[in-house]
Design an enzyme around this catalytic site. Structure first.
Site, PDB file in Angstrom:
ATOM      1  N   TYR A 153      -1.659  -0.406  10.430  1.00 22.88           N
ATOM      2  CA  TYR A 153      -1.773  -0.983   9.087  1.00 22.88           C
ATOM      3  C   TYR A 153      -0.597  -0.538   8.218  1.00 22.88           C
ATOM      4  O   TYR A 153       0.040  -1.353   7.537  1.00 22.88           O
ATOM      5  CB  TYR A 153      -3.094  -0.543   8.463  1.00 22.88           C
ATOM      6  CG  TYR A 153      -3.294  -0.944   7.020  1.00 22.88           C
ATOM      7  CD1 TYR A 153      -3.716  -2.226   6.701  1.00 22.88           C
ATOM      8  CD2 TYR A 153      -3.097  -0.026   5.991  1.00 22.88           C
ATOM      9  CE1 TYR A 153      -3.919  -2.590   5.370  1.00 22.88           C
ATOM     10  CE2 TYR A 153      -3.290  -0.380   4.668  1.00 22.88           C
ATOM     11  CZ  TYR A 153      -3.706  -1.665   4.361  1.00 22.88           C
ATOM     12  OH  TYR A 153      -3.903  -2.017   3.049  1.00 22.88           O
ATOM     13  N   SER A 189       0.864  -1.185   0.000  1.00 18.52           N
ATOM     14  CA  SER A 189       0.000   0.000   0.000  1.00 18.52           C
ATOM     15  C   SER A 189       0.893   1.224   0.000  1.00 18.52           C
ATOM     16  O   SER A 189       2.019   1.184   0.521  1.00 18.52           O
ATOM     17  CB  SER A 189      -0.885   0.017   1.246  1.00 18.52           C
ATOM     18  OG  SER A 189      -1.517   1.279   1.423  1.00 18.52           O
ATOM     19  N   LYS A 198       2.379  -2.715   6.303  1.00 12.61           N
ATOM     20  CA  LYS A 198       2.669  -2.630   4.869  1.00 12.61           C
ATOM     21  C   LYS A 198       4.110  -2.182   4.627  1.00 12.61           C
ATOM     22  O   LYS A 198       4.745  -2.604   3.652  1.00 12.61           O
ATOM     23  CB  LYS A 198       1.685  -1.682   4.193  1.00 12.61           C
ATOM     24  CG  LYS A 198       0.252  -2.210   4.170  1.00 12.61           C
ATOM     25  CD  LYS A 198       0.150  -3.560   3.467  1.00 12.61           C
ATOM     26  CE  LYS A 198      -1.296  -4.007   3.297  1.00 12.61           C
ATOM     27  NZ  LYS A 198      -1.417  -5.293   2.578  1.00 12.61           N
TER      28      LYS A 198
END
Length: 260
Positions: A155, A142, A159
């Site tokens: 998160y 991402s 990533k």
């Protein structure tokens, strides 16, 4: 030029019941490849496979379930004769808010699915096929792994770790296996709804190409990365964000002025 022809090759796409994963499976099949789509349940996997035109089967296998993952890889080799492509697409984000406000349960789930699962599946396909015959792996990271954002730091941290591990595995598995990652921006998926739902126009306007992404935008890039057209590319992170990381587009467009 080398056509994106995947005839005779077989791909496993994890987390392929909808969104980007399903679009990737459809793109690989459209290029002639065989596809195994995984989902948490067999029913969801079968329903996704039914939406793919070409040679596709569904396998119920949660991304972090080692026994189910091993069965899936073994079934793929038995059914199609090889596993030439792995797309580690499964992802999750149960941890919203400041990093220091998260508990261990949300931390573990975030890193298990987004970091451990790609390592697990890559190790299994390497052992079963790619280590001897070669292949291509693509990890779905991402742009969050490249920037700082409020409330999704856990998160983004996962990533970022996946981006680092992509480069690590590209060296460790060279020269037989190419390992790359994609870093999508805001895409019209259920996982990313909080980033665009009810504010799509404003988000789109801030992006250089003036729209949020569609799953097909990401899928086409993955089809390229796993094909021979990308045969001399490994350890790279392909950002696919419509120019989102460039900055607030309206400030730069023709006719815009800034007072000093």
């Amino acid at each position: 030029m080398t056509a994106l022809d995947l005839t005779g090759r077989t791909a496993i796409v994890t987390g392929a019941s909808r969104g980007i994963g399903l679009a990737i499976a459809q793109a690989i099949a459209a290029a002639g490849g065989n596809v195994v789509l995984t989902a948490r349940t067999q029913e969801a996997a079968d329903a996704a496979a039914a939406q793919v035109t070409g040679n596709a089967i569904g396998v119920g296998a949660h991304a972090t379930d080692e026994a189910a993952a091993r069965r899936c890889v073994e079934l793929t080799v038995e059914h199609f004769g090889s596993v030439d492509i792995l797309v580690n697409n499964a992802g999750t984000n149960p941890a919203y808010g400041p990093v220091v406000s998260q508990d261990h349960g949300r931390f573990a789930k975030t890193f298990d699915v987004n970091v451990w699962a790609p390592i697990l599946w890559t190790s299994l396909v390497t052992e079963a096929w790619m280590g001897e015959h070669g292949g291509a792996v693509v990890n779905n990271a991402s742009i969050g792994g490249l920037v700082l954002d409020p409330n999704i730091g856990m998160y983004n941290g996962a990533k970022a770790a996946l981006i680092h591990l992509t480069k690590q595995m590209a060296l460790e598995l060279s020269p037989a296996i190419r390992v790359n990652a994609i870093a999508p921006g805001v895409v019209r998926t259920k996982l990313a709804e909080a980033l665009w739902k009810d504010k799509e126009d404003a988000v789109a306007t801030s992006i250089a190409l003036n729209r949020i992404g569609e799953p097909g935008d990401i899928a086409d890039a993955v089809a390229f990365l796993v094909s021979d057209a990308a045969r001399w590319i490994t350890g790279e992170i392909l950002v696919i964000d419509g120019g989102q990381r460039l900055g607030d587009a309206p400030l730069f467009r023709s006719g815009a002025s800034i007072s000093v």
